[in-house]
Design an enzyme around this catalytic site. Structure first.
Site, PDB file in Angstrom:
ATOM      1  N   GLN A 137       0.835  -1.218   0.000  1.00 17.54           N
ATOM      2  CA  GLN A 137       0.000   0.000   0.000  1.00 17.54           C
ATOM      3  C   GLN A 137       0.854   1.246   0.000  1.00 17.54           C
ATOM      4  N   THR A 138       1.741   1.391   0.973  1.00 13.79           N
ATOM      5  CA  THR A 138       2.560   2.599   1.108  1.00 13.79           C
ATOM      6  C   THR A 138       3.474   2.810  -0.092  1.00 13.79           C
ATOM      7  N   THR A 422       4.737   3.831  14.062  1.00 10.22           N
ATOM      8  CA  THR A 422       4.595   4.398  12.719  1.00 10.22           C
ATOM      9  C   THR A 422       3.801   3.495  11.797  1.00 10.22           C
ATOM     10  N   GLU A 424       1.249   0.669  10.330  1.00 10.18           N
ATOM     11  CA  GLU A 424      -0.199   0.509  10.560  1.00 10.18           C
ATOM     12  C   GLU A 424      -0.829   1.834  10.951  1.00 10.18           C
ATOM     13  N   ASP A 426       0.630   6.129  11.354  1.00 12.61           N
ATOM     14  CA  ASP A 426       1.402   7.017  12.228  1.00 12.61           C
ATOM     15  C   ASP A 426       0.530   7.375  13.430  1.00 12.61           C
TER      16      ASP A 426
HETATM   17  C1  LIG Z   1       7.602 -18.238  11.476  1.00 11.23           C
HETATM   18  C2  LIG Z   1       6.692 -18.923  10.516  1.00 11.23           C
HETATM   19  C3  LIG Z   1       5.288 -19.046  11.063  1.00 11.23           C
HETATM   20  C4  LIG Z   1       4.323 -19.359   9.960  1.00 11.23           C
HETATM   21  C5  LIG Z   1       2.973 -19.718  10.413  1.00 11.23           C
HETATM   22  C6  LIG Z   1       2.269 -18.693  11.244  1.00 11.23           C
HETATM   23  C7  LIG Z   1       0.807 -18.934  11.332  1.00 11.23           C
HETATM   24  C8  LIG Z   1      -0.001 -17.825  11.961  1.00 11.23           C
HETATM   25  C9  LIG Z   1       0.818 -16.608  12.314  1.00 11.23           C
HETATM   26  C10 LIG Z   1      -0.012 -15.337  12.451  1.00 11.23           C
HETATM   27  C11 LIG Z   1       0.901 -14.152  12.361  1.00 11.23           C
HETATM   28  C12 LIG Z   1       0.168 -12.856  12.504  1.00 11.23           C
HETATM   29  C13 LIG Z   1       1.169 -11.775  12.675  1.00 11.23           C
HETATM   30  C14 LIG Z   1       0.551 -10.437  12.567  1.00 11.23           C
HETATM   31  C15 LIG Z   1       1.656  -9.477  12.705  1.00 11.23           C
HETATM   32  C16 LIG Z   1       1.451  -8.311  11.842  1.00 11.23           C
HETATM   33  C17 LIG Z   1       2.736  -7.550  11.853  1.00 11.23           C
HETATM   34  C18 LIG Z   1       2.521  -6.222  11.263  1.00 11.23           C
HETATM   35  C19 LIG Z   1       3.856  -5.583  10.987  1.00 11.23           C
HETATM   36  C20 LIG Z   1       3.653  -4.191  10.498  1.00 11.23           C
HETATM   37  C21 LIG Z   1       3.345  -4.158   9.035  1.00 11.23           C
HETATM   38  C22 LIG Z   1       2.947  -2.786   8.645  1.00 11.23           C
HETATM   39  C23 LIG Z   1       2.034  -2.625   7.687  1.00 11.23           C
HETATM   40  C24 LIG Z   1       1.606  -1.286   7.309  1.00 11.23           C
HETATM   41  O1  LIG Z   1       2.081  -0.285   7.783  1.00 11.23           O
HETATM   42  S1  LIG Z   1       0.337  -1.293   6.177  1.00 11.23           S
HETATM   43  C25 LIG Z   1       0.043   0.416   5.817  1.00 11.23           C
HETATM   44  C26 LIG Z   1      -0.556   1.144   6.991  1.00 11.23           C
HETATM   45  N1  LIG Z   1      -0.985   2.424   6.547  1.00 11.23           N
HETATM   46  C27 LIG Z   1      -1.843   3.172   7.253  1.00 11.23           C
HETATM   47  O2  LIG Z   1      -2.243   2.840   8.356  1.00 11.23           O
HETATM   48  C28 LIG Z   1      -2.307   4.430   6.585  1.00 11.23           C
HETATM   49  C29 LIG Z   1      -2.988   5.347   7.562  1.00 11.23           C
HETATM   50  N2  LIG Z   1      -3.954   6.178   6.843  1.00 11.23           N
HETATM   51  C30 LIG Z   1      -5.291   5.821   6.804  1.00 11.23           C
HETATM   52  O3  LIG Z   1      -5.740   4.849   7.371  1.00 11.23           O
HETATM   53  C31 LIG Z   1      -6.186   6.760   6.048  1.00 11.23           C
HETATM   54  O4  LIG Z   1      -5.455   7.462   5.084  1.00 11.23           O
HETATM   55  C32 LIG Z   1      -6.897   7.785   6.998  1.00 11.23           C
HETATM   56  C33 LIG Z   1      -7.878   7.034   7.861  1.00 11.23           C
HETATM   57  C34 LIG Z   1      -5.884   8.506   7.844  1.00 11.23           C
HETATM   58  C35 LIG Z   1      -7.622   8.813   6.139  1.00 11.23           C
HETATM   59  O5  LIG Z   1      -8.371   8.093   5.227  1.00 11.23           O
HETATM   60  P1  LIG Z   1      -9.368   8.863   4.239  1.00 11.23           P
HETATM   61  O6  LIG Z   1      -9.846   7.883   3.243  1.00 11.23           O
HETATM   62  O7  LIG Z   1      -8.744  10.126   3.771  1.00 11.23           O
HETATM   63  O8  LIG Z   1     -10.581   9.105   5.212  1.00 11.23           O
HETATM   64  P2  LIG Z   1     -11.041  10.406   5.989  1.00 11.23           P
HETATM   65  O9  LIG Z   1     -11.466  11.419   4.998  1.00 11.23           O
HETATM   66  O10 LIG Z   1     -10.067  10.773   7.054  1.00 11.23           O
HETATM   67  O11 LIG Z   1     -12.336   9.778   6.719  1.00 11.23           O
HETATM   68  C36 LIG Z   1     -13.481   9.462   5.943  1.00 11.23           C
HETATM   69  C37 LIG Z   1     -14.416   8.672   6.815  1.00 11.23           C
HETATM   70  O12 LIG Z   1     -13.915   7.318   6.869  1.00 11.23           O
HETATM   71  C38 LIG Z   1     -13.745   6.899   8.197  1.00 11.23           C
HETATM   72  N3  LIG Z   1     -12.653   5.946   8.228  1.00 11.23           N
HETATM   73  C39 LIG Z   1     -11.361   6.177   7.923  1.00 11.23           C
HETATM   74  N4  LIG Z   1     -10.641   5.046   8.059  1.00 11.23           N
HETATM   75  C40 LIG Z   1     -11.506   4.086   8.449  1.00 11.23           C
HETATM   76  C41 LIG Z   1     -11.365   2.708   8.772  1.00 11.23           C
HETATM   77  N5  LIG Z   1     -10.167   2.083   8.734  1.00 11.23           N
HETATM   78  N6  LIG Z   1     -12.464   2.014   9.142  1.00 11.23           N
HETATM   79  C42 LIG Z   1     -13.655   2.652   9.220  1.00 11.23           C
HETATM   80  N7  LIG Z   1     -13.882   3.972   8.937  1.00 11.23           N
HETATM   81  C43 LIG Z   1     -12.800   4.664   8.561  1.00 11.23           C
HETATM   82  C44 LIG Z   1     -13.461   8.163   8.936  1.00 11.23           C
HETATM   83  O13 LIG Z   1     -13.717   8.002  10.311  1.00 11.23           O
HETATM   84  C45 LIG Z   1     -14.417   9.128   8.263  1.00 11.23           C
HETATM   85  O14 LIG Z   1     -15.680   8.888   8.777  1.00 11.23           O
HETATM   86  P3  LIG Z   1     -16.693  10.137   8.962  1.00 11.23           P
HETATM   87  O15 LIG Z   1     -16.019  11.102   9.886  1.00 11.23           O
HETATM   88  O16 LIG Z   1     -17.919   9.510   9.545  1.00 11.23           O
HETATM   89  O17 LIG Z   1     -16.871  10.682   7.568  1.00 11.23           O
HETATM   90  C1  LIG Z   2       8.998  -1.143   9.869  1.00  7.16           C
HETATM   91  C2  LIG Z   2       7.917  -0.695   8.919  1.00  7.16           C
HETATM   92  C3  LIG Z   2       7.158  -1.652   8.262  1.00  7.16           C
HETATM   93  C4  LIG Z   2       6.177  -1.253   7.350  1.00  7.16           C
HETATM   94  N1  LIG Z   2       5.474  -2.217   6.659  1.00  7.16           N
HETATM   95  C5  LIG Z   2       4.573  -1.826   5.723  1.00  7.16           C
HETATM   96  C6  LIG Z   2       3.874  -2.803   4.941  1.00  7.16           C
HETATM   97  O1  LIG Z   2       4.073  -4.002   5.102  1.00  7.16           O
HETATM   98  N2  LIG Z   2       2.993  -2.369   4.001  1.00  7.16           N
HETATM   99  C7  LIG Z   2       2.752  -1.033   3.792  1.00  7.16           C
HETATM  100  O2  LIG Z   2       1.944  -0.708   2.919  1.00  7.16           O
HETATM  101  N3  LIG Z   2       3.384  -0.082   4.538  1.00  7.16           N
HETATM  102  C8  LIG Z   2       4.290  -0.445   5.478  1.00  7.16           C
HETATM  103  N4  LIG Z   2       4.944   0.500   6.223  1.00  7.16           N
HETATM  104  C9  LIG Z   2       4.708   1.922   5.926  1.00  7.16           C
HETATM  105  C10 LIG Z   2       3.898   2.582   7.035  1.00  7.16           C
HETATM  106  O3  LIG Z   2       2.585   2.138   6.992  1.00  7.16           O
HETATM  107  C11 LIG Z   2       3.971   4.106   6.866  1.00  7.16           C
HETATM  108  O4  LIG Z   2       5.302   4.509   7.060  1.00  7.16           O
HETATM  109  C12 LIG Z   2       3.049   4.768   7.880  1.00  7.16           C
HETATM  110  O5  LIG Z   2       1.712   4.591   7.494  1.00  7.16           O
HETATM  111  C13 LIG Z   2       3.338   6.269   8.042  1.00  7.16           C
HETATM  112  O6  LIG Z   2       3.172   6.925   6.816  1.00  7.16           O
HETATM  113  P1  LIG Z   2       4.338   7.875   6.255  1.00  7.16           P
HETATM  114  O7  LIG Z   2       5.587   7.099   6.265  1.00  7.16           O
HETATM  115  O8  LIG Z   2       3.839   8.449   4.997  1.00  7.16           O
HETATM  116  O9  LIG Z   2       4.450   9.016   7.348  1.00  7.16           O
HETATM  117  P2  LIG Z   2       3.993  10.546   7.164  1.00  7.16           P
HETATM  118  O10 LIG Z   2       2.514  10.618   7.146  1.00  7.16           O
HETATM  119  O11 LIG Z   2       4.766  11.144   6.064  1.00  7.16           O
HETATM  120  O12 LIG Z   2       4.479  11.110   8.595  1.00  7.16           O
HETATM  121  C14 LIG Z   2       5.492  12.075   8.710  1.00  7.16           C
HETATM  122  C15 LIG Z   2       5.044  13.064   9.780  1.00  7.16           C
HETATM  123  O13 LIG Z   2       3.920  13.803   9.263  1.00  7.16           O
HETATM  124  C16 LIG Z   2       2.876  13.833  10.230  1.00  7.16           C
HETATM  125  N5  LIG Z   2       1.581  13.941   9.551  1.00  7.16           N
HETATM  126  C17 LIG Z   2       1.208  13.306   8.418  1.00  7.16           C
HETATM  127  N6  LIG Z   2      -0.069  13.650   8.080  1.00  7.16           N
HETATM  128  C18 LIG Z   2      -0.503  14.520   9.041  1.00  7.16           C
HETATM  129  C19 LIG Z   2      -1.730  15.216   9.275  1.00  7.16           C
HETATM  130  N7  LIG Z   2      -2.784  15.102   8.459  1.00  7.16           N
HETATM  131  N8  LIG Z   2      -1.823  16.001  10.376  1.00  7.16           N
HETATM  132  C20 LIG Z   2      -0.773  16.101  11.230  1.00  7.16           C
HETATM  133  N9  LIG Z   2       0.423  15.483  11.062  1.00  7.16           N
HETATM  134  C21 LIG Z   2       0.549  14.691   9.980  1.00  7.16           C
HETATM  135  C22 LIG Z   2       3.032  12.511  10.970  1.00  7.16           C
HETATM  136  O14 LIG Z   2       2.411  12.565  12.245  1.00  7.16           O
HETATM  137  C23 LIG Z   2       4.552  12.385  11.069  1.00  7.16           C
HETATM  138  O15 LIG Z   2       4.985  13.104  12.204  1.00  7.16           O
HETATM  139  C24 LIG Z   2       5.940   0.125   7.134  1.00  7.16           C
HETATM  140  C25 LIG Z   2       6.690   1.087   7.824  1.00  7.16           C
HETATM  141  C26 LIG Z   2       7.674   0.676   8.707  1.00  7.16           C
HETATM  142  C27 LIG Z   2       8.476   1.726   9.436  1.00  7.16           C
END
Ligand SMILES: CCCCCCCCCCCCCCCCCCCCC/C=C/C(=O)SCCNC(=O)CCNC(=O)[C@H](O)C(C)(C)COP(=O)(O)OP(=O)(O)OC[C@H]1O[C@@H](n2cnc3c(N)ncnc32)[C@H](O)[C@@H]1OP(=O)(O)O
Ligand SMILES: Cc1cc2nc3c(=O)[nH]c(=O)nc-3n(C[C@H](O)[C@H](O)[C@H](O)COP(=O)(O)OP(=O)(O)OC[C@H]3O[C@@H](n4cnc5c(N)ncnc54)[C@H](O)[C@@H]3O)c2cc1C
Length: 627
Positions: A137-138, A422, A424, A426
């Protein structure tokens, strides 16, 4: 001496049934049995050794991780482990690996956003690990702002395909775990374009590598993004970079539970909230809260045991010096973290229930609790990961100099854990989501829509209604205060759920009493930390604040005799803790001394480089500057 329990005197002070507390911590007798059995299986198998990680190069480290993941998978298959046992095995193997994203995101994304047909096609392949997936995704230019993603998925009705493309450098996928060197497939998130019109970000299953020779497919450029924070740590994971050059995939590889594209090129939006496209992130955020209690309890276990072993100052007439755990300052830093570990355990249990409940409702097309589930998972993920990352660092400092040694286990634990603030989402961005949810609730006060669940208390803030027009003032302008309000809201949930836990039947001598003490420490520590807010809003008087501080000191004294038993209740093996300071028998000094000599630098008495660089210096063979 080996075999002697240097903490026996501490364990004898315990005022409660530790075995019963182990069951409470594990969640049930069954969960304790699985956890205990698998942790010992991993600890006793040399195939899972991890004490050499800090001495390996990145390539050696990564190859070792691949070996371990394959070995774990073989263990799971040979022993016919259940998914619960396998998840515990992955937990005790304790190494970030591509399997986390395969099992933790790729499979849940297909289950949550794929149609029945797509699930029937792809899940059997994924469960057998005949394909290995990642969650892409990112991008280089966007992570938090999902709607800002630039990768495109353009429908071609001529061929009934999507063309996946990276139009700019910043559209390169960047960070997905498992992507860099291992994943054969990705769930790639891209802007859907049909007939020249954009329809927002959707997920697409894209094959990246050949299942024959693992080479990248035509149009795919993929690799690792390079070393990350710390030496071993998260460098066992191949976070990757990925670019698409007009890669064609069949139409049925767009995940179509939320939106569909017909073969005629017609876009349809199901009658489900678009935000279900974000569902995988919500799932992982709730698992991260449970993980926080594990990481924090691990650090607290190390710091508590070492604080009982370490003696410094206070010797009377040649007697033993004072255990540092008896210093009030040490207790005021350590015991709130111990209380937080238990608090996060219970909030993690509740959040798991909330997530299961909202998932069940979604299956019946009941979306009524989706906003609350989003706010709770986002806010509690933010709160618990921030507190845990800060708590692990505090535990390192609580261990003095020896806490800075890799053999303490704390530097590596910190380095592996901190990205949780950060990934899942920030933590600030997620708190802003909670703030948005709270403001929306305030805007509805006085209407027929009454706040329920975790915001029911807001009916008691009628006065906000009068200033409702005020709160419409720029959200951005008030965002700092709103984020603080979001944290307070989440802390209220943590304390409330801890109190609810104590209203349940909790067997075992003294167990409930200990948990009551920890609950009160958690709540009163918050009151102490934020007493300025409580006083300035008139919630408490200065006398209340003084009483709270007195009670907090008294509670620390009540915890003190039970501290070692409370961390023993986590039931962590020395293998899992990976810490000489935190070893069960407390026999720290001989183990520290022995470990030092195992460092590769001590393989030779005279270091490499002596003759080339040091000897000339010592022999004045290098002209010395005029000193
Ligand atoms: C060893 C071998 C073993 C093998 C066998 C094993 C078997 C089993 C093992 C099991 C293992 C499990 C292990 C699990 C471990 C997992 C490890 C994870 C490691 C980390 C990996 C990292 C991954 C990532 O980072 S993925 C990318 C993450 N990215 C983000 O989180 C991005 C953040 N940004 C957002 O979510 C959006 O951009 C947001 C929400 C900030 C803004 O979105 P928008 O579309 O612009 O929406 P907005 O206008 O703000 O809001 C509109 C409206 O929508 C509502 N809203 C927003 N989000 C949500 C949501 N998620 N759900 C519901 N509603 C949502 C929001 O509230 C608004 O509502 P209203 O105000 O009513 O309009
Ligand atoms: C170890 C690791 C594993 C990861 N694994 C995955 C993966 O498997 N899949 C995947 O898709 N992604 C993955 N990511 C990416 C991760 O999901 C993003 O880094 C995370 O969602 C933060 O987004 P960004 O990097 O764009 O930070 P940014 O949003 O650029 O953040 C930078 C700064 O800006 C601030 N900021 C941003 N927007 C606003 C706002 N609206 N208002 C105020 N402040 C704001 C933040 O708070 C922060 O201080 C991983 C990241 C790491 C570090």
């Amino acid at each position: 001496m080996e075999g002697v329990d240097h903490l026996a005197h501490e364990r004898n002070k315990s005022e409660f049934d530790v075995d019963a507390m182990k069951i409470v911590w594990a969640g049930s007798p069954h969960a304790f049995d699985v956890s205990d059995r698998i942790s010992k299986l991993v600890a006793s198998d040399p195939g899972f050794r991890k004490d050499n990680r800090s001495t390996l190069s990145r390539k050696e480290l990564f190859k070792n991780t691949l070996r371990k993941a394959a070995y774990a998978w073989k263990t799971i298959v040979d022993l016919r482990l259940s998914e619960e046992e396998a998840a515990k095995l992955r937990f005790y193997v304790d190494e970030p690996a591509f399997t986390d994203l395969h099992w933790g995101m790729f499979i849940p994304a297909i289950k949550g956003q794929g149609t029945e047909e797509q699930q029937q096609k792809w899940l059997p392949l994924a469960y057998k690990m005949q394909i290995i997936g990642c969650y892409a995704q990112t991008e280089l230019g966007h992570g938090s702002n999902v709607q800002g993603l630039e990768t495109t998925a353009t429908f071609d009705p001529q061929t009934d395909e999507f063309i996946i493309h990276s139009p700019t450098l910043t559209s390169s996928k960047w960070w997905p775990g498992g992507l860099g060197k291992v994943a054969t497939h990705a769930i790639a998130y891209a802007r859907l374009i049909v007939g020249g019109r954009e329809h927002g970000v959707n997920g697409f299953i894209v094959q990246l590598r050949s299942l024959e020779d693992h080479s990248p497919l035509l149009g795919i450029t993929v690799g690792d993004i390079g070393m990350k924070f710390g030496n071993g740590a998260y460098n066992t994971m191949d976070n990757g970079v990925l670019r698409f050059d007009h890669v064609r995939i069949p139409r049925n590889q767009m995940l179509m539970r939320v939106s569909q594209v017909t073969c005629e090129g017609k876009y349809k939006q199901s009658d489900v909230p678009r935000q279900l496209v974000y569902g995988t992130m919500v799932y992982v955020r709730q698992t991260i809260v449970a993980d926080a209690s594990c990481a924090l309890s691990r650090a607290v276990c190390i710091a508590t045991r070492y604080s009982a072993v370490r003696r410094q100052f206070g010797s009377q007439n040649g007697g033993p010096e004072t255990q540092v755990i008896d210093y009030k300052t040490q207790q005021s830093r350590l015991f709130p973290l111990l209380a937080s570990a238990y608090a996060f355990r219970f909030i993690g249990e509740w959040l798991k229930w909330l997530y299961a409940d909202v998932t069940q409702r979604l299956q019946a097309n009941d979306f009524s609790t989706l906003p609350e589930a989003h706010a709770c998972t986002a806010g509690l993920k933010s709160l618990t990961t921030t507190a845990t990352a800060d708590g692990i660092e505090e535990c390192r400092k609580l261990c003095g100099g020896h806490g800075y040694l890799c053999s303490s286990g704390l530097p590596e634990l910190f380095a592996v854990y901190v990205p949780a603030c950060t990934y899942e989402g920030d933590n600030t961005v997620l708190l802003l989501q909670v703030a948005r949810f709270l403001m929306k609730t305030v805007s509805q006060l006085g209407s027929s829509k009454k706040p329920v669940g975790t915001i029911a208390y807001m009916t008691r803030v009628e006065h906000l209604m009068q200033c409702r027009c005020g709160v419409q003032r720029g959200f951005a302008e008030l965002s700092v205060d709103l984020v603080e309000a979001a944290v307070a809201h989440c802390q209220l949930i943590v304390v409330s759920k801890f109190i609810e836990k104590l209203q349940q039947e909790i067997p075992g001598k003294g167990v409930k009493q200990q948990l009551e003490v920890l609950c009160n420490i958690y709540a009163l520590f918050l009151l102490h930390k934020h007493q300025g807010d409580f006083l300035s809003t008139g919630c408490i008087t200065p006398k209340h604040a003084a009483l709270a501080n007195d009670e907090l000191r008294s509670l620390y004294s009540q915890v003190r005799p039970n501290a070692i038993a409370l961390v023993d209740a986590f039931n962590y093996t020395d293998h899992y803790l990976g810490s000489i300071l935190g070893c069960y028998d407390g026999n720290v000094y001989p183990k520290l001394y022995e470990a030092a000599w195992k460092d590769p630098l001590n393989e030779s008495v005279v270091p490499d480089g002596y003759h080339q660089y040091i000897r000339p210096l010592l022999k004045q063979e290098i002209r010395t500057a005029r000193l």
